[in-house]
Design a protein around this motif. Structure first.
Motif, mmCIF file in Angstrom:
data_model
loop_
_atom_site.group_PDB
_atom_site.id
_atom_site.type_symbol
_atom_site.label_atom_id
_atom_site.label_comp_id
_atom_site.label_asym_id
_atom_site.label_seq_id
_atom_site.Cartn_x
_atom_site.Cartn_y
_atom_site.Cartn_z
ATOM 1 N N ARG A 14 0.836 -1.216 0.000
ATOM 2 C CA ARG A 14 0.000 0.000 0.000
ATOM 3 C C ARG A 14 0.863 1.255 0.000
ATOM 4 O O ARG A 14 0.600 2.210 -0.738
ATOM 5 C CB ARG A 14 -0.945 -0.001 1.191
ATOM 6 N N GLY A 18 1.277 4.005 -3.140
ATOM 7 C CA GLY A 18 0.961 5.410 -2.909
ATOM 8 C C GLY A 18 2.083 6.357 -3.304
ATOM 9 O O GLY A 18 1.832 7.503 -3.655
ATOM 10 N N ARG A 34 -7.819 11.243 -9.725
ATOM 11 C CA ARG A 34 -7.627 10.103 -8.833
ATOM 12 C C ARG A 34 -8.142 10.470 -7.451
ATOM 13 O O ARG A 34 -7.945 11.575 -6.988
ATOM 14 C CB ARG A 34 -6.143 9.744 -8.744
ATOM 15 N N ARG A 35 -8.755 9.485 -6.785
ATOM 16 C CA ARG A 35 -9.240 9.723 -5.425
ATOM 17 C C ARG A 35 -8.098 9.759 -4.423
ATOM 18 O O ARG A 35 -8.179 10.450 -3.418
ATOM 19 C CB ARG A 35 -10.243 8.652 -5.019
ATOM 20 N N VAL A 36 -7.060 8.981 -4.693
ATOM 21 C CA VAL A 36 -5.883 8.974 -3.818
ATOM 22 C C VAL A 36 -4.653 9.129 -4.687
ATOM 23 O O VAL A 36 -4.684 8.845 -5.881
ATOM 24 C CB VAL A 36 -5.789 7.667 -2.993
ATOM 25 N N GLU A 37 -3.558 9.550 -4.062
ATOM 26 C CA GLU A 37 -2.313 9.688 -4.822
ATOM 27 C C GLU A 37 -1.724 8.322 -5.114
ATOM 28 O O GLU A 37 -1.993 7.360 -4.410
ATOM 29 C CB GLU A 37 -1.330 10.522 -4.020
#
Length: 71
Positions: A14, A18, A34-37
């Motif tokens: 994870r 990221g 994107r919702r997360v990097e």
């Protein structure tokens, strides 16, 4: 007593996903926002040459026996 998955591999995957950007991985970001990097699971699975399901199980700590790299 239920067996708990080994968190070290899952945590590493994870965190590494990221930190890796699409640009650094050579992936076009045509999909947009994107919702997360970092990379999406699907993108990393393709780069690693594994199925999205297998990668997801590894990242969620549900697979205790990741295979060694092939020849």
């Amino acid at each position: 007593m239920p067996e708990h998955p080994e968190p070290r591999l899952a945590d590493f995957l994870r965190a590494a996903r990221g930190r890796l950007t699409p640009e650094r991985a050579g992936i076009s970001d045509a999909a947009g926002r994107r919702r997360v990097e970092g990379l999406r699971r699907e993108e990393l699975a393709i780069l690693a040459g594994v199925s999205v399901d297998y990668y997801t199980r590894l990242e969620q700590g549900r697979s205790k026996s990741a295979s060694p790299e092939g020849p």
